[in-house]
Design a protein around this motif. Structure first.
Motif, PDB file in Angstrom:
ATOM      1  N   PRO A 306       0.822  -1.221   0.000  1.00 56.63           N
ATOM      2  CA  PRO A 306       0.000   0.000   0.000  1.00 56.63           C
ATOM      3  C   PRO A 306       0.853   1.267   0.000  1.00 56.63           C
ATOM      4  N   CYS A 307       0.375   2.269  -0.723  1.00 58.31           N
ATOM      5  CA  CYS A 307       1.016   3.584  -0.748  1.00 58.31           C
ATOM      6  C   CYS A 307       0.433   4.457   0.374  1.00 58.31           C
ATOM      7  N   THR A 308       0.918   5.673   0.418  1.00 55.48           N
ATOM      8  CA  THR A 308       0.407   6.608   1.430  1.00 55.48           C
ATOM      9  C   THR A 308      -1.003   7.070   1.096  1.00 55.48           C
ATOM     10  N   TRP A 309      -1.411   6.919  -0.169  1.00 57.90           N
ATOM     11  CA  TRP A 309      -2.758   7.316  -0.584  1.00 57.90           C
ATOM     12  C   TRP A 309      -3.683   6.115  -0.523  1.00 57.90           C
ATOM     13  N   PRO A 310      -4.927   6.290  -0.049  1.00 53.96           N
ATOM     14  CA  PRO A 310      -5.878   5.176   0.061  1.00 53.96           C
ATOM     15  C   PRO A 310      -6.148   4.521  -1.302  1.00 53.96           C
ATOM     16  N   ASP A 311      -6.293   3.202  -1.308  1.00 55.79           N
ATOM     17  CA  ASP A 311      -6.641   2.409  -2.503  1.00 55.79           C
ATOM     18  C   ASP A 311      -5.561   2.433  -3.577  1.00 55.79           C
ATOM     19  N   TYR A 312      -4.343   2.868  -3.234  1.00 54.59           N
ATOM     20  CA  TYR A 312      -3.231   2.838  -4.188  1.00 54.59           C
ATOM     21  C   TYR A 312      -2.134   1.924  -3.639  1.00 54.59           C
ATOM     22  N   SER A 313      -1.406   1.289  -4.543  1.00 55.49           N
ATOM     23  CA  SER A 313      -0.323   0.403  -4.102  1.00 55.49           C
ATOM     24  C   SER A 313       0.810   0.408  -5.124  1.00 55.49           C
ATOM     25  N   VAL A 314       1.954  -0.094  -4.670  1.00 56.40           N
ATOM     26  CA  VAL A 314       3.131  -0.235  -5.526  1.00 56.40           C
ATOM     27  C   VAL A 314       3.366  -1.719  -5.764  1.00 56.40           C
ATOM     28  N   ALA A 315       3.627  -2.107  -7.014  1.00 58.27           N
ATOM     29  CA  ALA A 315       3.940  -3.493  -7.348  1.00 58.27           C
ATOM     30  C   ALA A 315       5.451  -3.685  -7.249  1.00 58.27           C
ATOM     31  N   VAL A 316       5.890  -4.456  -6.245  1.00 57.38           N
ATOM     32  CA  VAL A 316       7.316  -4.692  -6.012  1.00 57.38           C
ATOM     33  C   VAL A 316       7.667  -6.092  -6.531  1.00 57.38           C
ATOM     34  N   HIS A 317       8.667  -6.171  -7.391  1.00 53.29           N
ATOM     35  CA  HIS A 317       9.052  -7.459  -7.989  1.00 53.29           C
ATOM     36  C   HIS A 317      10.491  -7.799  -7.627  1.00 53.29           C
ATOM     37  N   ILE A 323      15.429  -5.669  -6.653  1.00 50.88           N
ATOM     38  CA  ILE A 323      14.067  -5.164  -6.534  1.00 50.88           C
ATOM     39  C   ILE A 323      13.777  -4.101  -7.580  1.00 50.88           C
ATOM     40  N   THR A 324      12.622  -4.231  -8.203  1.00 47.77           N
ATOM     41  CA  THR A 324      12.090  -3.162  -9.062  1.00 47.77           C
ATOM     42  C   THR A 324      10.660  -2.903  -8.601  1.00 47.77           C
ATOM     43  N   TYR A 325      10.211  -1.657  -8.688  1.00 51.77           N
ATOM     44  CA  TYR A 325       8.852  -1.381  -8.269  1.00 51.77           C
ATOM     45  C   TYR A 325       8.259  -0.252  -9.114  1.00 51.77           C
ATOM     46  N   THR A 326       6.924  -0.259  -9.197  1.00 49.74           N
ATOM     47  CA  THR A 326       6.197   0.689 -10.027  1.00 49.74           C
ATOM     48  C   THR A 326       5.853   1.926  -9.208  1.00 49.74           C
ATOM     49  N   ARG A 327       5.202   2.849  -9.871  1.00 50.67           N
ATOM     50  CA  ARG A 327       4.647   4.002  -9.162  1.00 50.67           C
ATOM     51  C   ARG A 327       3.361   3.563  -8.462  1.00 50.67           C
ATOM     52  N   CYS A 328       2.798   4.439  -7.646  1.00 45.58           N
ATOM     53  CA  CYS A 328       1.548   4.127  -6.963  1.00 45.58           C
ATOM     54  C   CYS A 328       0.396   4.119  -7.967  1.00 45.58           C
ATOM     55  N   CYS A 329      -0.341   3.023  -8.007  1.00 44.43           N
ATOM     56  CA  CYS A 329      -1.453   2.874  -8.950  1.00 44.43           C
ATOM     57  C   CYS A 329      -2.624   2.185  -8.269  1.00 44.43           C
ATOM     58  N   THR A 330      -3.772   2.253  -8.917  1.00 44.29           N
ATOM     59  CA  THR A 330      -4.943   1.525  -8.431  1.00 44.29           C
ATOM     60  C   THR A 330      -4.833   0.064  -8.856  1.00 44.29           C
ATOM     61  N   THR A 331      -5.639  -0.786  -8.228  1.00 45.93           N
ATOM     62  CA  THR A 331      -5.652  -2.207  -8.599  1.00 45.93           C
ATOM     63  C   THR A 331      -6.031  -2.379 -10.057  1.00 45.93           C
ATOM     64  N   TYR A 332      -6.946  -1.549 -10.535  1.00 40.13           N
ATOM     65  CA  TYR A 332      -7.389  -1.617 -11.937  1.00 40.13           C
ATOM     66  C   TYR A 332      -6.214  -1.360 -12.880  1.00 40.13           C
ATOM     67  N   HIS A 334      -3.016  -1.751 -12.222  1.00 39.71           N
ATOM     68  CA  HIS A 334      -2.066  -2.863 -12.118  1.00 39.71           C
ATOM     69  C   HIS A 334      -2.504  -4.027 -13.018  1.00 39.71           C
ATOM     70  N   HIS A 335      -3.795  -4.360 -12.965  1.00 35.09           N
ATOM     71  CA  HIS A 335      -4.292  -5.474 -13.755  1.00 35.09           C
ATOM     72  C   HIS A 335      -4.242  -5.184 -15.249  1.00 35.09           C
ATOM     73  N   ARG A 336      -4.419  -3.915 -15.616  1.00 34.89           N
ATOM     74  CA  ARG A 336      -4.347  -3.560 -17.057  1.00 34.89           C
ATOM     75  C   ARG A 336      -2.909  -3.527 -17.544  1.00 34.89           C
ATOM     76  N   GLY A 337      -1.956  -3.502 -16.644  1.00 34.34           N
ATOM     77  CA  GLY A 337      -0.565  -3.438 -17.054  1.00 34.34           C
ATOM     78  C   GLY A 337      -0.123  -2.052 -17.481  1.00 34.34           C
ATOM     79  N   THR A 338      -0.876  -1.024 -17.066  1.00 33.78           N
ATOM     80  CA  THR A 338      -0.547   0.352 -17.461  1.00 33.78           C
ATOM     81  C   THR A 338       0.241   1.089 -16.399  1.00 33.78           C
TER      82      THR A 338
END
Length: 340
Positions: A306-317, A323-332, A334-338
């Motif tokens: 989870p990020c500091t903003w509600p309903d947002y998260s970072v995908a850590v691989h 380690i590589t990680y994305t910016r804070c995004c919604t679950t939607y 993340h699933h779209r791959g955008t």
């Protein structure tokens, strides 16, 4: 002239033949006492589905309060039937057989007796069940006989020949092993193990043919004293002639998983459990990620933090312990791959 008449004949004959073939694939509406089905038609085409249920005091002769049949090449997948609520449908008992009812169901009060398959025996000596008010009382079970053997042991540098995979072996069953190329056992290339009273006889130890004269012989592990310790690994199988190790979660194994005892009292080479995870320590990261606890990510795994903003998260691989990680995004996103 002949070809003209032939063409005319085919035009007349084909539609009739196709109609007859289509009719042959249709199913007539089934009869169903004490029940109803939908949709209601006179005939049903191939692959048509029909749902049926039974009226009060009756139930389908299958599991559930409603059922479905399918028309397959002019025949229904099963005959719909409504039976009394107090009757019982055939039970499912693994590794066992019993006399099947000719009607496909059993009246209240009926008693069945099961026979266990070879290699199995009745649990708690219970072999019968009685139909009481639509339910079977204390269904018997068949468990593996104490005289049967599970899968034969894994032997380093050896394979099983002339035997397909199976989970259970009857008493006196035999399994033939063959050493891999470049290995042999006691001057031979093959050896047979037997299932005796639920235990496999002692297996062969395959040694390198080129160095067998200089290599110490294997002996029972009780002669090597203190058991070896594999950091981050545990013993998952103990045999008279070897120990089998498995690495804990977050670690990967390097080397043979079995360890044997040489006749000089030393252990063979131990496996190594290498780190197979990444670590993110508590702290502030860019892209809106703040960690208050340490995060562990398995090799090849992607974890959503989870990020500091509600309903947002970072995908850590975690890949190759990096380690590589994305910016804070919604679950939607993340699933779209955008999200990157």
């Amino acid at each position: 002239m002949c070809s003209r008449y032939l063409g005319f004949f085919l035009l007349v004959w084909f539609p009739g033949a196709l109609h007859a073939q289509s009719a042959a694939l249709q199913c007539a509406a089934p009869s169903l006492d004490h029940g109803n089905f939908v949709p209601v038609k006179e005939t049903y085409s191939h692959d048509s589905k029909l749902t049926y249920a039974c009226r009060n005091t009756h139930k389908p002769a299958v599991e559930g309060w409603w059922a479905e049949i399918v028309c397959q090449h002019g025949t229904w997948s099963h005959t719909p039937r409504c039976i009394e609520e107090k009757a019982c449908i055939p039970p499912t008992i693994a590794n066992a057989k019993y006399t099947e009812a000719s009607e496909g169901w059993y009246k209240e009060g009926h008693i069945i007796r099961i026979t266990c398959d070879k290699g199995y025996e009745h649990k708690d000596n219970i072999a019968t069940a009685k139909c009481i008010n639509g339910t079977w009382s204390s269904l018997p079970m068949c468990e593996i006989s104490i005289k049967s053997c599970r899968a034969p042991p894994k032997i380093p540098h050896a394979i099983i020949v002339d035997q397909g995979y199976q989970e259970l072996f009857l008493e006196d069953a035999e399994v033939k092993y063959e050493c891999e190329d470049g290995y042999s056992t006691e001057g031979s290339h093959k050896k047979t193990l037997f299932c005796l009273a639920g235990t496999w006889t002692e297996g062969p130890m395959c040694r390198s043919s080129s160095t067998s004269a200089n290599r110490p012989l294997f002996i029972p592990i009780e002669n090597c004293g203190t058991r070896p310790n594999v950091p981050n690994g545990v013993v998952v199988e103990e045999h008279r002639m070897y120990l089998k190790f498995q690495c804990n979660s977050f670690y990967k194994q390097v080397g043979e998983d079995t360890v044997s005892c040489y006749n000089d009292g030393s252990w063979s080479k131990l496996p190594v459990c290498e780190d197979a995870f990444c670590v993110m320590e508590p702290g502030h990261y860019d892209r809106g990620l703040d960690l208050s606890v340490t995060e562990y990510i398995k090799e090849g795994e992607t974890k959503y933090i989870p990020c500091t903003w509600p309903d947002y998260s970072v995908a850590v691989h975690c890949s190759n312990r990096r380690i590589t990680y994305t910016r804070c995004c919604t679950t939607y996103d993340h699933h779209r791959g955008t999200c990157s």
